[in-house]
Design an enzyme around this catalytic site. Structure first.
Site, PDB file in Angstrom:
ATOM      1  N   LYS A   1     -20.060  -0.748 -32.667  1.00 58.24           N
ATOM      2  CA  LYS A   1     -20.361  -1.269 -31.329  1.00 58.24           C
ATOM      3  C   LYS A   1     -21.596  -2.159 -31.331  1.00 58.24           C
ATOM      4  O   LYS A   1     -21.578  -3.252 -30.756  1.00 58.24           O
ATOM      5  CB  LYS A   1     -20.528  -0.078 -30.371  1.00 58.24           C
TER       6      LYS A   1
ATOM      7  N   THR B   1     -22.981  -3.651 -33.923  1.00 58.89           N
ATOM      8  CA  THR B   1     -22.659  -4.813 -34.750  1.00 58.89           C
ATOM      9  C   THR B   1     -21.881  -5.849 -33.937  1.00 58.89           C
ATOM     10  O   THR B   1     -22.166  -7.052 -33.997  1.00 58.89           O
ATOM     11  CB  THR B   1     -21.846  -4.376 -35.982  1.00 58.89           C
TER      12      THR B   1
ATOM     13  N   ARG C   1     -30.758  -0.878 -27.450  1.00 59.40           N
ATOM     14  CA  ARG C   1     -31.633   0.286 -27.520  1.00 59.40           C
ATOM     15  C   ARG C   1     -32.445   0.275 -28.810  1.00 59.40           C
ATOM     16  O   ARG C   1     -32.038  -0.316 -29.805  1.00 59.40           O
ATOM     17  CB  ARG C   1     -30.818   1.584 -27.479  1.00 59.40           C
TER      18      ARG C   1
ATOM     19  N   LYS D   1     -26.557   9.564 -39.315  1.00 62.20           N
ATOM     20  CA  LYS D   1     -25.876   8.510 -38.573  1.00 62.20           C
ATOM     21  C   LYS D   1     -26.327   7.110 -38.974  1.00 62.20           C
ATOM     22  O   LYS D   1     -25.558   6.161 -38.994  1.00 62.20           O
ATOM     23  CB  LYS D   1     -26.099   8.712 -37.061  1.00 62.20           C
TER      24      LYS D   1
ATOM     25  N   ALA E   1     -27.366   9.345 -25.283  1.00 60.53           N
ATOM     26  CA  ALA E   1     -26.189   8.906 -24.541  1.00 60.53           C
ATOM     27  C   ALA E   1     -25.382  10.094 -24.025  1.00 60.53           C
ATOM     28  O   ALA E   1     -24.228   9.937 -23.659  1.00 60.53           O
ATOM     29  CB  ALA E   1     -25.321   8.028 -25.430  1.00 60.53           C
TER      30      ALA E   1
ATOM     31  N   PHE F   1     -22.090   5.766 -27.244  1.00 59.58           N
ATOM     32  CA  PHE F   1     -20.834   6.487 -27.439  1.00 59.58           C
ATOM     33  C   PHE F   1     -19.640   5.685 -26.911  1.00 59.58           C
ATOM     34  O   PHE F   1     -19.686   4.463 -26.827  1.00 59.58           O
ATOM     35  CB  PHE F   1     -20.890   7.867 -26.792  1.00 59.58           C
TER      36      PHE F   1
ATOM     37  N   PHE G   1     -12.483  -3.924 -40.591  1.00 62.48           N
ATOM     38  CA  PHE G   1     -13.114  -3.319 -41.762  1.00 62.48           C
ATOM     39  C   PHE G   1     -12.437  -3.869 -43.013  1.00 62.48           C
ATOM     40  O   PHE G   1     -11.271  -4.279 -42.969  1.00 62.48           O
ATOM     41  CB  PHE G   1     -12.972  -1.795 -41.717  1.00 62.48           C
TER      42      PHE G   1
ATOM     43  N   TRP H   1     -19.061  -8.429 -38.838  1.00 61.03           N
ATOM     44  CA  TRP H   1     -19.742  -7.716 -39.927  1.00 61.03           C
ATOM     45  C   TRP H   1     -19.773  -8.583 -41.187  1.00 61.03           C
ATOM     46  O   TRP H   1     -20.806  -8.671 -41.861  1.00 61.03           O
ATOM     47  CB  TRP H   1     -19.022  -6.391 -40.210  1.00 61.03           C
TER      48      TRP H   1
END
Length: 558
Positions: free
Chosen positions: A72, A74, A95, A106, A274, A302, A383, A411
């Protein structure tokens, strides 16, 4: 595709002086407070002085998260870079990362691949000291609370009903439950206590919702730290702690300015949980970004059922914001997990699992369109392991159901990979009507608001309120808090309160276990499960891989 790590990509970036980024963001030098060459804080007086009109606001959210990852942040950064590449005046608002995930499992919150904000190491570590200031403010309030009891307790605070915890910005399970004040009368009053991680502190939520120093002080004064023997709430204002806390937060309240790898201005400021809070960057940073750019791209924590719901029903309601468009990020990998495929088999092409996972995405899309009345687009974040057949399948399936879908390759390609998404976002903003509305109104009771979120957003059948929670609702209603918005804390891994129910579960009931008020932030926190406000480190924490050489160059940070 690249085999380089995120930190290697970031360290290869030739950053532009922050003064140049400020000029790009229409920030006059007199409002700029530099923290070295590549970071700065912006004087909030800019918001008062500028004559610029608000630009368009784009929210990036996602499907229900899985361990497979959605990307998200990215996508948010890559979209901003893509907008700039097609000639738009754009600012991104994000954030700040917490040190807990950075050293845990994470990771950070600076994006990934060729869609990152830099200096990545600084942002993921101490940055400009905002979180340290918030932690100090939280713990000053805790110290003044216990000192008040030690010095005679004129407010009749019941030590058994203290609700305020200390905090530290680190995953440290040893501190979840402690007994302090030991060592005799001169060393305090013995009581059960505990620590939260800094991002779960109400100070963080207050900090991110405040619109000014005066608003910050008003909110701080309303924070409830415990209850008296008579059952009366005791606030930070009662303890005369507001001025000192605000002094600690004065500089932190100024939004931070950095840049993306491609030189797009980025405000990175604040970072509440979140779950236990609303999970968005600060109101001041969002407003500043909207004044300084024709387009502001921001994100919520999230999946859309948690992050976007809180962004829209809490932050937008309080700050008077109205999004122009929403991007919902999905990945083939995550949708296959929602379709029942184990994480170990995600690299294998499986169209059947993909089709079973699609309903999760469709429910999020329906919520944004039909509940909130906002135009949206699905960004399929590619991906390296995704096959062309899988990508084409998900795009065709979504379009067949009338869901607008664009492939994103930010990405691997940065802003270039976000140009198609950027053009679609511009089209949504310029051509499609936004009929923004909330999922519930404030004038109904707490039970009705909780039920509205569960049935309208989660897709559940009803709510079940445990007796202890019902007693809390009744008490908070008597105290005059029934008109506040609702912040539901539940698992992020499911629409329901059961993390094992993937996809788009139906006919479930959400159990309300605990209800409390964050009076300073201005919302009611509804806990539906075992919500952890102080995480622990995993068996092999990321901290074991992080190092720094003699030249000060950090390695192992993603």
């Amino acid at each position: 595709m690249t085999c380089k790590t995120d930190i290697e990509i970031a360290q290869e970036c030739v950053m532009q002086p922050i003064g140049e980024i400020a000029r790009r963001a229409h920030v006059d030098e007199k409002y700029l407070e530099q923290y070295g060459r590549y970071k700065a804080k912006i004087d909030p007086a800019l918001l008062r002085d500028t004559k610029r009109k608000n630009g368009r606001l784009v929210l990036v959210t996602a499907i229900t998260p899985t361990p497979a990852g959605e990307g998200k942040t990215t996508t948010t950064i890559g979209l901003a870079d893509g907008l700039r590449r097609i000639g738009k005046d754009v600012v991104v608002a994000l954030r700040e990362p917490s040190l807990g995930p950075v050293f845990g499992i994470k990771g950070g919150a600076a994006g990934g691949g060729y869609a990152q904000v830099v200096p990545m190491e600084d942002i993921n570590l101490h940055f400009t000291g905002d979180f340290h200031a918030i932690g100090a403010a939280n713990n000053l309030l805790a110290a003044m609370l216990d000192n008040h009891i030690q010095q005679g307790n004129s407010l009749h605070i019941d030590p058994r009903r203290i609700t305020w915890k200390r905090c530290v910005d680190m995953n440290d399970r040893q501190l979840r439950f402690v007994v302090d004040g030991l060592g005799g009368k001169i060393n305090g009053t013995p009581r059960e206590d505990g620590f939260d991680i800094t991002v779960a502190s109400e100070i963080m939520a207050v900090f991110c919702l405040a619109s000014s120093i005066s608003d910050l002080k008003e909110r701080l004064g309303r924070i409830i730290v415990g209850y008296s023997y008579e059952g009366k709430p005791v606030t930070a204002g009662d303890l005369k702690a507001v001025g000192a806390i605000a002094a600690l937060l004065k500089d932190a309240l100024k939004p931070n300015l950095v840049q993306t790898l491609e030189g797009t201005p980025a405000f990175v400021h604040g970072g509440p949980f979140a779950n236990i809070a609303h999970g968005c960057n600060s109101v001041m940073a969002t407003r500043m970004a909207m004044k300084m750019g024709d387009y502001t791209v921001t994100e919520a924590g999230f999946g859309a059922d948690l992050g976007a719901e809180k962004f829209l029903d809490i932050k937008c309601r309080m700050a008077g914001l109205k999004p122009d468009a929403v991007v919902i990020v999905a990945t083939v990998r995550a949708l296959k997990m929602h379709g029942g495929l184990p994480k170990t088999e995600l690299n294998t092409e499986d169209l059947a699992a993909l089709e079973k996972g699609v309903p999760n995405l469709l429910r999020h899309v329906s919520n944004i369109r039909n509940v909130y009345g906002l135009p949206c687009v699905v960004a399929v974040n590619r991906f390296p392991t995704d096959t062309d057949a899988e990508i084409n399948f998900i795009i065709a399936k979504c379009r067949e159901l009338g869901v607008n879908t664009v492939l994103s390759t930010v990405w691997a390609e940065g802003g270039k990979g976000g140009e198609a998404l950027a053009r679609e976002v511009v089209r949504l903003c310029e051509e499609e009507k936004s009929d923004f509305r909330f999922s519930y109104e404030l004038d109904c009771g707490m039970e009705e608001k909780i039920r509205a979120i569960v049935t309208r957003i989660y897709g559940g059948r009803d709510i079940s309120i445990l007796p202890a929670a019902q007693k809390q609702i009744d008490e908070l209603t008597k105290l005059g808090f029934a008109g506040l918005p609702i912040c539901i804390a539940k698992t992020q891994y499911s629409f329901s309160d059961d993390p094992t129910k993937l996809g788009a579960p139906e006919d479930f009931t959400v159990t309300v276990k605990n209800v409390k008020v964050s009076a300073g932030a201005g919302f009611i926190v509804v806990l539906t499960g075992d919500i952890m406000t102080m995480p622990g480190l995993p068996r092999v924490p990321a901290a074991e891989k992080i190092d720094v050489d003699d030249d000060g160059r950090i390695s192992g940070l993603f």
